[in-house]
Write a protein that holds these residues in place. Structure first.
Motif, PDB file in Angstrom:
ATOM      1  N   GLU A 181      -9.196   2.730   3.548  1.00 14.48           N
ATOM      2  CA  GLU A 181      -9.759   2.705   4.894  1.00 14.48           C
ATOM      3  C   GLU A 181     -10.878   3.712   5.034  1.00 14.48           C
ATOM      4  O   GLU A 181     -11.867   3.474   5.719  1.00 14.48           O
ATOM      5  CB  GLU A 181      -8.660   2.983   5.917  1.00 14.48           C
ATOM      6  N   ARG A 218       0.835  -1.201   0.000  1.00 14.28           N
ATOM      7  CA  ARG A 218       0.000   0.000   0.000  1.00 14.28           C
ATOM      8  C   ARG A 218       0.872   1.254   0.000  1.00 14.28           C
ATOM      9  O   ARG A 218       0.424   2.328   0.396  1.00 14.28           O
ATOM     10  CB  ARG A 218      -0.907   0.008   1.237  1.00 14.28           C
ATOM     11  N   ASN A 273      -2.697   3.365   7.962  1.00  9.88           N
ATOM     12  CA  ASN A 273      -3.969   2.970   8.543  1.00  9.88           C
ATOM     13  C   ASN A 273      -3.827   3.114  10.054  1.00  9.88           C
ATOM     14  O   ASN A 273      -2.756   3.457  10.566  1.00  9.88           O
ATOM     15  CB  ASN A 273      -4.377   1.554   8.129  1.00  9.88           C
ATOM     16  N   GLU A 274      -4.887   2.847  10.775  1.00  6.71           N
ATOM     17  CA  GLU A 274      -4.830   3.062  12.224  1.00  6.71           C
ATOM     18  C   GLU A 274      -3.796   2.160  12.875  1.00  6.71           C
ATOM     19  O   GLU A 274      -3.080   2.577  13.795  1.00  6.71           O
ATOM     20  CB  GLU A 274      -6.208   2.830  12.849  1.00  6.71           C
ATOM     21  N   GLN A 317      -2.439   8.967   3.878  1.00 10.18           N
ATOM     22  CA  GLN A 317      -3.549   8.192   4.421  1.00 10.18           C
ATOM     23  C   GLN A 317      -3.969   7.105   3.436  1.00 10.18           C
ATOM     24  O   GLN A 317      -4.066   7.339   2.232  1.00 10.18           O
ATOM     25  CB  GLN A 317      -4.741   9.104   4.717  1.00 10.18           C
ATOM     26  N   ASP A 318      -4.229   5.917   3.951  1.00  9.94           N
ATOM     27  CA  ASP A 318      -4.782   4.841   3.117  1.00  9.94           C
ATOM     28  C   ASP A 318      -6.251   5.154   2.871  1.00  9.94           C
ATOM     29  O   ASP A 318      -7.098   4.988   3.746  1.00  9.94           O
ATOM     30  CB  ASP A 318      -4.620   3.501   3.834  1.00  9.94           C
TER      31      ASP A 318
END
Length: 266
Positions: free
Chosen positions: A67, A22, A27-28, A63-64
């Motif tokens: 998600e 990715r 992600n978180e 940021q992904d």
């Protein structure tokens, strides 16, 4: 697969963002793993410097967005910044030891600004920096609107933020956005050498340097002079100052402990 790899070296630590499929987009899980690793570095007296980099062909694509799509509806991005990105930026700036960033590929969106939150940024020649936010209808976050104008001036900051165009590493270095460029195959070695050099220096003093530089943009000259006085007092009581003076007079390399000293009570 661990989203952040932790490699402990002699006196320093390598943290590698590890979602290469990715492009190391956040992600978180990766956020929390990186923050835990930084907390570990902060609390480890044996760790005197940190190197942050990415696995694969990118540093971090921001940021992904997959998600975001999965959450459904319109997300509260302000809440996301409060909970994840802003604490990470503050953590990098407040860490009382130097953080080197080796940008090994694209650094886009929040990924670019996380890199800029580090103390020394070295980029591969093929790396690019992209303030990609306006391309999806957002504003630069993760400190982008703070770092950019201070590093490269208002005119260039506005163009990068509004146009969302990639900036190559050589131009980024020429403009003063980053410290230096390395050939792709030499990036890891050069970044590791810088980090190892920092790990052998007076760690307590380097943390005080970070404090002074962090406060500078919001201070008047008088306020900054007072802060320099207060921080220099702390540096002068640390054993590394005495060792630095001894080494200078004895014409030998200093051997720093990195520890703070005892400040006499007023």
């Amino acid at each position: 697969m661990e989203t952040v790899l932790v490699d402990r070296r002699a006196g320093w630590m390598v943290l590698t963002l590890n979602r290469p499929a990715r492009l190391n987009a956040f992600n978180e899980e990766m956020h929390l793993a990186l923050r835990r690793a930084l907390e570990e570095a902060a609390g480890d007296a044996a760790c005197r410097a940190v190197l942050l980099t990415g696995a694969g062909r990118a540093f971090c694509a921001g940021q992904d967005l997959a998600e975001r799509v999965q959450t459904g509806g319109a997300p509260d991005l302000g809440a996301s910044l409060d909970r994840l990105y802003n604490p990470l930026v503050r953590q990098l700036r407040a860490l009382d030891k130097p953080v080197v960033c080796a940008v090994n590929g694209v650094a886009a969106g929040a990924g670019a600004n996380i890199a800029l939150a580090c103390d020394i940024v070295l980029a591969a020649r093929s790396a690019t920096f992209i303030q990609a936010f306006s391309n999806i209808g957002l504003i630069p976050d993760s400190g982008g609107t703070f770092f950019l104008p201070r590093l490269i001036g208002d005119a260039r900051a506005r163009a990068l933020a509004l146009l969302g165009l990639p900036l190559d590493a050589a131009t980024a270095a020429q403009w003063g956005l980053i410290w230096a460029v390395a050939e792709d195959e030499a990036l890891a070695g050069e970044a590791e050498a810088i980090t190892a050099r920092l790990a052998a220096r007076a760690t307590h003093a380097l943390g005080l340097v970070k404090q002074a530089l962090n406060a500078s943009p919001g201070n008047t000259l008088d306020q900054q002079l007072d802060l320099e006085r207060d921080l220099q007092r702390l540096a002068g009581y640390a054993p590394d100052y005495a060792e630095g003076v001894r080494a200078f007079t004895q014409k030998r390399p200093p051997v720093f402990s990195g520890q703070p000293g005892r400040v006499p009570e007023a």
